[in-house]
Design an enzyme around this catalytic site. Sequence first.
Site, short mmCIF file in Angstrom:
data_model
loop_
_atom_site.label_atom_id
_atom_site.label_comp_id
_atom_site.label_asym_id
_atom_site.label_seq_id
_atom_site.Cartn_x
_atom_site.Cartn_y
_atom_site.Cartn_z
N GLY B 18 7.09 7.41 -10.95
CA GLY B 18 5.83 7.60 -11.67
C GLY B 18 5.15 8.84 -11.14
O GLY B 18 5.81 9.84 -10.85
N ALA B 19 3.84 8.78 -10.99
CA ALA B 19 3.09 9.94 -10.51
C ALA B 19 3.50 10.28 -9.08
O ALA B 19 3.93 11.40 -8.79
CB ALA B 19 1.59 9.66 -10.59
N GLY B 21 6.00 9.04 -6.99
CA GLY B 21 7.43 9.25 -6.78
C GLY B 21 7.91 10.53 -7.44
O GLY B 21 8.75 11.27 -6.88
N ASN B 114 0.86 1.48 -2.16
CA ASN B 114 -0.48 1.07 -1.77
C ASN B 114 -0.51 -0.31 -1.14
O ASN B 114 0.27 -1.18 -1.52
CB ASN B 114 -1.39 1.02 -3.01
CG ASN B 114 -2.05 2.36 -3.27
OD1 ASN B 114 -2.31 3.13 -2.36
ND2 ASN B 114 -2.34 2.61 -4.54
N LYS B 202 -6.80 2.96 5.68
CA LYS B 202 -6.81 3.21 4.23
C LYS B 202 -7.39 2.00 3.48
O LYS B 202 -8.10 2.16 2.49
CB LYS B 202 -5.40 3.55 3.74
CG LYS B 202 -5.43 4.19 2.34
CD LYS B 202 -4.13 4.87 1.93
CE LYS B 202 -4.30 5.47 0.53
NZ LYS B 202 -3.06 5.95 -0.08
N ASN B 206 -9.88 1.41 0.51
CA ASN B 206 -9.34 0.90 -0.76
C ASN B 206 -9.98 -0.41 -1.19
O ASN B 206 -10.17 -0.65 -2.38
CB ASN B 206 -7.83 0.67 -0.64
CG ASN B 206 -7.04 1.93 -0.96
OD1 ASN B 206 -7.51 2.82 -1.66
ND2 ASN B 206 -5.83 2.01 -0.45
N ASN B 210 -11.49 0.52 -4.61
CA ASN B 210 -10.61 0.02 -5.66
C ASN B 210 -11.13 -1.31 -6.20
O ASN B 210 -11.13 -1.53 -7.40
CB ASN B 210 -9.18 -0.16 -5.14
CG ASN B 210 -8.39 1.15 -5.17
OD1 ASN B 210 -7.88 1.55 -6.19
ND2 ASN B 210 -8.31 1.81 -4.03
N SER B 272 -7.68 4.42 -8.14
CA SER B 272 -6.48 4.16 -8.95
C SER B 272 -6.59 2.84 -9.70
O SER B 272 -6.12 2.71 -10.83
CB SER B 272 -5.24 4.15 -8.05
OG SER B 272 -5.31 3.10 -7.11
N GLU B 284 -3.15 -3.39 -8.85
CA GLU B 284 -2.49 -3.70 -7.57
C GLU B 284 -3.36 -4.64 -6.73
O GLU B 284 -3.71 -4.33 -5.59
CB GLU B 284 -2.19 -2.40 -6.81
CG GLU B 284 -1.14 -1.53 -7.51
CD GLU B 284 -0.80 -0.27 -6.72
OE1 GLU B 284 0.39 0.03 -6.59
OE2 GLU B 284 -1.72 0.40 -6.22
#
Lengths: 322, 322
Positions: B18-19, B21, B114, B202, B206, B210, B272, B284
Amino acid sequence: MPTLQLPAQPVIAIVGVGAVGGYYGAKLIRAGHDVHLLLRSDYQAVRAGGIRVQSEIEQGFSIPPDQLKIYRDPGDLPKPDLVLIALKATGNGAYESLIGPMLKDDTILLTIQNGLGNEDQLADLFGEERVVGGMAFVCIHRTAPGVIHHIDHGFVKVGDYIRPGRPSAQPVPRVEQIADLFRSSGVRCDVLDDLRRGRWEKLVWNIPFNGLGAVLDLATDRLLSTDAGMTLVRQLMQEAIAIAAAEGVSLPADTIERQVTHTATMGAYLSSMQVDRRAGRALEIEAILGEPLRRAQLLNIATPALATIYQMARLIDPAASM
Amino acid sequence: MPTLQLPAQPVIAIVGVGAVGGYYGAKLIRAGHDVHLLLRSDYQAVRAGGIRVQSEIEQGFSIPPDQLKIYRDPGDLPKPDLVLIALKATGNGAYESLIGPMLKDDTILLTIQNGLGNEDQLADLFGEERVVGGMAFVCIHRTAPGVIHHIDHGFVKVGDYIRPGRPSAQPVPRVEQIADLFRSSGVRCDVLDDLRRGRWEKLVWNIPFNGLGAVLDLATDRLLSTDAGMTLVRQLMQEAIAIAAAEGVSLPADTIERQVTHTATMGAYLSSMQVDRRAGRALEIEAILGEPLRRAQLLNIATPALATIYQMARLIDPAASM
């Protein structure tokens, strides 16, 4: 302390002529009661156009301007025997300026506002012997000044005010008198033995469905459509029940399941706080979420979900960015 | 147990193009590394059009189809020395079927996904001696199959996997080897003495941004613009720090203020998970909120805000109503 009573033909003032105040006010006027309306922003429009009630479940009706007694200044009203208070709870800071000037020694105050703490504030300001509490179970919106769109329900419950922590009162004659006023105007009205129990029963519903409804902008059906939603709704109800219990109000064991089951029959119902959010209006956060949370903190009751939803509601409150 | 190492010219497989990878894969290919891409839904489009990186902060570039080695079936790849895993963490149920068929005895697995728990799942399935963890600090979106829009940042941190509760490892040569791979392709890469500390640092960011970002559909600037938002962000960060501490990862006292201050410089940044919500994609939730919550529950750490946000995220997860 002698209990204040109403005369046979009471002078009634209504403070807060939005959807709820306008609806019950119009019904009382239609039934021939002596009703005086205090208006602010809608004064000119109602002066010109009167009040119109459109309903999805009952006959609509109008009160033309020449049958309305309306006022802009609370000092201009005849001193009322009963003040029916239907302000949004976000406007309670105006209690003193709106109600104070119209009181005589034996004026009775009936608040039918949402949430917790309204009676306490009135009692602190004007004396607890005056205060009666009520709840309007009605789905209703004000679509324009003086124009009320009634969707469903409409009954009222009233009960005498009892300070938190005191024993329950027995219904007193004035509460029966108030109930008769509603009944005489075509509104079903129940008398509560215990106003606090009634308030907490309603809060058990209002906290999850107004709180989550506003914060997530989701109607009742969506809140009940997933396991996660059911978990949150039940947890918030459980927390409300725990606060109530700590205040001496014991709700029946099946309260949660009854309310969830009943709500599932209501379809995609938008709580008032969700409607207010969509309209960009101030949310009744303190009355519905903040005051119960503060009681929980005073009583050392853990309410983790309520505490979080309260902050989230404050975060998305349109009034916060006004 | 001998530590697995990489050969000088490793065969690299990328799972999840995806973005993230696609971005790092394209950079490794451009630098001349032997990279093999496993694709599923985007296979045909990338076969036809290659990979294109558009960037707001660096020179864009493309890898044409004839310079790509792409596969639909994991059994078709040459056995890789290193698998770079960049799946969305919601797709971890496919670890076994996607990665299992390509492994040889000494294949090393690097997850740069993530959230928490990815390394544990890989270790359980394939053996902990293979597992290295990493984090991509990059703001990036996949705008179409093979088309990557890079907005900001891009550096990576990698560290050797350590089972929860075990003492920190020292960096081992393979981690330095992996860092050199990234560096050789123009990506800054730091080696972490303690992967868990990096993960928790992180997560401290997050979890609030998030979590609240997705649940309330609010960008970082709005979350930080009111007292209520700051209270919630700080509380969620505090809860994350408490779980980390119970896991033996002690974060510095000024972590919260540093992260809040840094985030305030980012403007209206959409996390995200908020982007995924707007796009109607699965969130996620388990990696970022659920796994930390379960660790808290195991360790008896009170995380009332996290528990509530977790349920709310599940409630609004587009995948819940798919």
